[in-house]
Design a protein around this motif. Sequence first.
Motif, PDB file in Angstrom:
ATOM      1  N   ASP A 208       0.833  -1.195   0.000  1.00 13.97           N
ATOM      2  CA  ASP A 208       0.000   0.000   0.000  1.00 13.97           C
ATOM      3  C   ASP A 208       0.868   1.246   0.000  1.00 13.97           C
ATOM      4  OD1 ASP A 208       0.315   1.146   2.800  1.00 13.97           O
ATOM      5  OD2 ASP A 208      -0.269  -0.898   3.264  1.00 13.97           O
ATOM      6  N   ALA A 209       0.241   2.341  -0.381  1.00 10.15           N
ATOM      7  CA  ALA A 209       0.977   3.587  -0.546  1.00 10.15           C
ATOM      8  C   ALA A 209       1.515   4.096   0.786  1.00 10.15           C
ATOM      9  CB  ALA A 209       0.061   4.634  -1.192  1.00 10.15           C
ATOM     10  N   VAL A 210       0.781   3.812   1.863  1.00 11.88           N
ATOM     11  CA  VAL A 210       1.232   4.289   3.175  1.00 11.88           C
ATOM     12  C   VAL A 210       2.529   3.599   3.570  1.00 11.88           C
ATOM     13  CG1 VAL A 210       0.644   4.442   5.627  1.00 11.88           C
ATOM     14  CG2 VAL A 210      -1.119   4.839   3.888  1.00 11.88           C
ATOM     15  N   GLY A 211       2.566   2.280   3.394  1.00  7.14           N
ATOM     16  CA  GLY A 211       3.780   1.532   3.711  1.00  7.14           C
ATOM     17  C   GLY A 211       4.936   1.966   2.836  1.00  7.14           C
ATOM     18  N   ALA A 212       4.662   2.137   1.552  1.00 13.17           N
ATOM     19  CA  ALA A 212       5.711   2.572   0.623  1.00 13.17           C
ATOM     20  C   ALA A 212       6.239   3.944   1.043  1.00 13.17           C
ATOM     21  CB  ALA A 212       5.171   2.604  -0.799  1.00 13.17           C
TER      22      ALA A 212
ATOM     23  N   ASP B  96      15.450   8.654  -6.255  1.00 15.77           N
ATOM     24  CA  ASP B  96      16.640   7.899  -6.701  1.00 15.77           C
ATOM     25  C   ASP B  96      17.453   7.458  -5.493  1.00 15.77           C
ATOM     26  OD1 ASP B  96      18.733   6.851  -8.100  1.00 15.77           O
ATOM     27  OD2 ASP B  96      19.453   8.741  -8.921  1.00 15.77           O
ATOM     28  N   ASN B  97      17.239   6.304  -4.890  1.00 13.11           N
ATOM     29  CA  ASN B  97      16.274   5.325  -5.312  1.00 13.11           C
ATOM     30  C   ASN B  97      15.583   4.743  -4.083  1.00 13.11           C
ATOM     31  OD1 ASN B  97      14.858   3.560  -7.000  1.00 13.11           O
ATOM     32  ND2 ASN B  97      16.453   2.022  -6.837  1.00 13.11           N
ATOM     33  N   ALA B  98      15.272   5.660  -3.108  1.00 13.83           N
ATOM     34  CA  ALA B  98      14.462   5.194  -1.970  1.00 13.83           C
ATOM     35  C   ALA B  98      13.138   4.640  -2.490  1.00 13.83           C
ATOM     36  CB  ALA B  98      14.222   6.340  -0.989  1.00 13.83           C
ATOM     37  N   SER B  99      12.644   5.209  -3.590  1.00 12.30           N
ATOM     38  CA  SER B  99      11.362   4.748  -4.134  1.00 12.30           C
ATOM     39  C   SER B  99      11.438   3.296  -4.598  1.00 12.30           C
ATOM     40  CB  SER B  99      10.929   5.657  -5.288  1.00 12.30           C
ATOM     41  OG  SER B  99      11.833   5.553  -6.390  1.00 12.30           O
TER      42      SER B  99
ATOM     43  N   MET C 283      14.051   4.571  -9.586  1.00  9.53           N
ATOM     44  CA  MET C 283      13.302   5.826  -9.701  1.00  9.53           C
ATOM     45  C   MET C 283      11.859   5.553 -10.154  1.00  9.53           C
ATOM     46  SD  MET C 283      16.325   8.213 -11.336  1.00  9.53           S
ATOM     47  CE  MET C 283      15.324   9.723 -11.372  1.00  9.53           C
ATOM     48  N   ILE C 284      11.059   5.067  -9.217  1.00 10.20           N
ATOM     49  CA  ILE C 284       9.647   4.803  -9.514  1.00 10.20           C
ATOM     50  C   ILE C 284       8.748   5.743  -8.712  1.00 10.20           C
ATOM     51  CG2 ILE C 284      10.059   2.394 -10.159  1.00 10.20           C
ATOM     52  CD1 ILE C 284       8.868   1.618  -7.375  1.00 10.20           C
ATOM     53  N   GLY C 285       9.330   6.854  -8.236  1.00 10.25           N
ATOM     54  CA  GLY C 285       8.596   7.721  -7.314  1.00 10.25           C
ATOM     55  C   GLY C 285       7.962   8.954  -7.925  1.00 10.25           C
ATOM     56  N   ARG C 286       8.031   9.088  -9.241  1.00  6.88           N
ATOM     57  CA  ARG C 286       7.486  10.303  -9.838  1.00  6.88           C
ATOM     58  C   ARG C 286       6.495   9.966 -10.955  1.00  6.88           C
ATOM     59  NH1 ARG C 286      10.114  15.149  -9.097  1.00  6.88           N
ATOM     60  NH2 ARG C 286      11.350  15.088  -7.199  1.00  6.88           N
ATOM     61  N   LEU C 287       5.607   9.061 -10.653  1.00  6.04           N
ATOM     62  CA  LEU C 287       4.604   8.696 -11.662  1.00  6.04           C
ATOM     63  C   LEU C 287       3.791   9.927 -12.039  1.00  6.04           C
ATOM     64  CD1 LEU C 287       3.422   6.193 -13.174  1.00  6.04           C
ATOM     65  CD2 LEU C 287       1.664   6.137 -11.405  1.00  6.04           C
ATOM     66  N   ARG C 288       3.766  10.231 -13.335  1.00 12.57           N
ATOM     67  CA  ARG C 288       3.001  11.369 -13.849  1.00 12.57           C
ATOM     68  C   ARG C 288       2.140  10.873 -15.012  1.00 12.57           C
ATOM     69  NH1 ARG C 288       8.630  14.200 -14.560  1.00 12.57           N
ATOM     70  NH2 ARG C 288       9.153  12.037 -14.182  1.00 12.57           N
ATOM     71  N   GLY C 289       0.842  11.090 -14.907  1.00  9.13           N
ATOM     72  CA  GLY C 289      -0.055  10.662 -15.980  1.00  9.13           C
ATOM     73  C   GLY C 289      -0.003   9.173 -16.259  1.00  9.13           C
TER      74      GLY C 289
ATOM     75  N   ASN D  28       5.421  10.496  -5.357  1.00  6.09           N
ATOM     76  CA  ASN D  28       4.039  10.040  -5.534  1.00  6.09           C
ATOM     77  C   ASN D  28       3.945   8.623  -4.967  1.00  6.09           C
ATOM     78  OD1 ASN D  28       1.633   8.986  -6.461  1.00  6.09           O
ATOM     79  ND2 ASN D  28       1.892   9.676  -8.578  1.00  6.09           N
ATOM     80  N   THR D  29       3.520   8.513  -3.691  1.00  8.32           N
ATOM     81  CA  THR D  29       3.554   7.197  -3.043  1.00  8.32           C
ATOM     82  C   THR D  29       2.512   6.247  -3.638  1.00  8.32           C
ATOM     83  OG1 THR D  29       2.195   8.098  -1.259  1.00  8.32           O
ATOM     84  CG2 THR D  29       4.558   7.981  -0.869  1.00  8.32           C
ATOM     85  N   ALA D  30       1.389   6.785  -4.108  1.00 11.17           N
ATOM     86  CA  ALA D  30       0.412   5.925  -4.791  1.00 11.17           C
ATOM     87  C   ALA D  30       1.035   5.364  -6.068  1.00 11.17           C
ATOM     88  CB  ALA D  30      -0.855   6.709  -5.106  1.00 11.17           C
ATOM     89  N   GLY D  31       1.885   6.164  -6.706  1.00  9.90           N
ATOM     90  CA  GLY D  31       2.586   5.696  -7.902  1.00  9.90           C
ATOM     91  C   GLY D  31       3.593   4.600  -7.576  1.00  9.90           C
ATOM     92  N   VAL D  32       4.300   4.754  -6.445  1.00 11.53           N
ATOM     93  CA  VAL D  32       5.233   3.695  -6.017  1.00 11.53           C
ATOM     94  C   VAL D  32       4.460   2.400  -5.823  1.00 11.53           C
ATOM     95  CG1 VAL D  32       6.834   2.932  -4.218  1.00 11.53           C
ATOM     96  CG2 VAL D  32       6.822   5.335  -4.934  1.00 11.53           C
TER      97      VAL D  32
END
Length: 451
Positions: free
Chosen positions: A37-41, A144-147, A209-215, A288-292
Motif C-alpha cells: 500500500d501507498a502508506v507503507g511505501a 533515486d532510489n528510496a522509491s 526511480m519509480i517515485g514520480r509517476l506522472r499521468g 508520488n507514493t500511490a505511484g510507487v
Amino acid sequence: MDVRAVLPAIAVGWSILSAGLFGGERGHAAEALSVIDAVGAGRHVAALADDALEGREGGSRGGRAAGAYIVETLRNAGLRPAGDEGTYYQRFGTMRNILALVPGSDPACERELVVVGAHYDHVGYGTAANSYGPTGLIHNGADDNASGVAGVLEIAEVLQAMPAKPRRPVLLAFWDGEEKGLLGSWHFVRVRPQPLRELRPVFAVNLDMIGRLRGDRVEVYGGRTMTGLRRILAEANRETGLELVIDWDIVDDSDHFPFIESRVPTVMLHTGLHDEYHRPSDDVQLVNTAGVEAVARLALGVVTAVADRPGTLAGFRDASRQEKNAHRDALERVVPAGPVAARVRWGMSTRSDAGDPSAPVVVRVVPDSPLDLAGLRCGDRIIAIDGEPIANQAAMLERMAKAGDALMLTLERVGRIVEIDVSGGGAPVASGRDQDAAPPPAAEPAPARGP
Ligand SMILES: [Zn+2]
C-alpha cells in the motif's frame, strides 16, 4: 540511476495484480496483496530519504545505516537471509549488497532464480561528478532510489505473506554502489554468496526511480530481452492499468545492465527524469507514493508471472542488444492512408515484429472502415481474435479473411489490454488490399548475434 550514463539525456527533463495472478489455478490468497500500500511505501521512502542517512553514499556511515534499516525490515517480515555466512549482506570492498530469498515451491525449477532488485545507495553530499548541485548538501535521493527500495520491500512483504509460494525461487536484492558504476549488481552477477551458489538467475526486474509517476506513464527498459515479455507485462498490468512505454535502447545507466550483459532477460521500470534528479531537492514530499504502490504491484505481477510460468523460460533474446528506438520507430511508422479502395473489408494494415511475431503492429487504419469505427488505432498490437491468441501475422490475416461479418479483437495499447467488438465486416472479397501486411520497416533491426 547512475548519472554518468544519463548526463546527455538530462536536458530532455520532463520528458496487484490481475485476478488471474492470485486467483485462477493457483488460488493464492488475494489478501496478501493488501500488504502493498501507498502508506507503507511512503514510510519506507521517508525513512531512507531522511537527513540522518546523509544521502546513503556507498561505504559511508549513512549508507550503512540505510542497509541496517533494510535488513531490519526484512528480518521483521521473516524473510530468509541469502548473503554471506548466514547474514543478509554480500560484502564487497567497503560496500554491501543486501539479499533475501523466497524459496520456490516446485522442485523441477528450484534452481531457476527470479531476481527483483533496486539500488539503495545514492550520492551522499554530492560531487561535481555525480550531482547537478548544489554540492555539499545532503542529497536525500527520495526518488533515486528510496522509491525503488520501498517497492522491493513491499514486494518482499507480499511474497512472504503469500500462503502458496511461486514455483521458482525469488531473490529480493538491494544493490550498493550503483551510483559509483553499478558496482553491487556487477559484483552479484560475477560472485554469488554461498546460499545461492547452486542457483542460476533466469530473469530479473530492476526498479530505479519509480517515485514520480506522472499521468500513469511508466518507462520500460529491456522489454525485448525475452520473447513474450511484452505480453507478460500487459497481463500483469491489467489491474494497475499503467501506460507502459517500451524503450528499446539498452544503456548502462542502472542495475539491469549487468544482468543483460550476462544474458539474463531483465526489465527496468522507471517513472522518468525530473528537475530534482541528482540534486539535494530530490526529497520525500515530491514522491508520488500511490505511484510507487502501482509500479510495485506491476513489478510483483511480472515477477510472480515469470516465477510461476510452466515449462522452460524462453531465455535471453540476443537480438535485443542491437535494437534501438530508431528500429521501433521504423517498425511502428504509419503507412499513409492513400486512396481508399472501393471494397474495404476490415480496414487495416499491420507490420510483423520479428521480436514479437504474435503481436503484429497496426500501421494503417482506413477511415470509416469497420475497424476504424470499432476504435482501432495505429500503434495497437493485435494479440487475439475472438479470444484466441494469434501465432503470427500470416495466421492473423488468414483468420480475418475467413471470419464472418463480426469478430472480437484483443489489442495491446501502450501496455493496456483492450477488447473491441468489430461488426460490418461483410462478405469476404476476392482480393481485399485493406488487411494486407505492410511493407517491412526501412531500417530492419540488425540480425541476432551472439555475445
Ligand atoms: Zn542516481
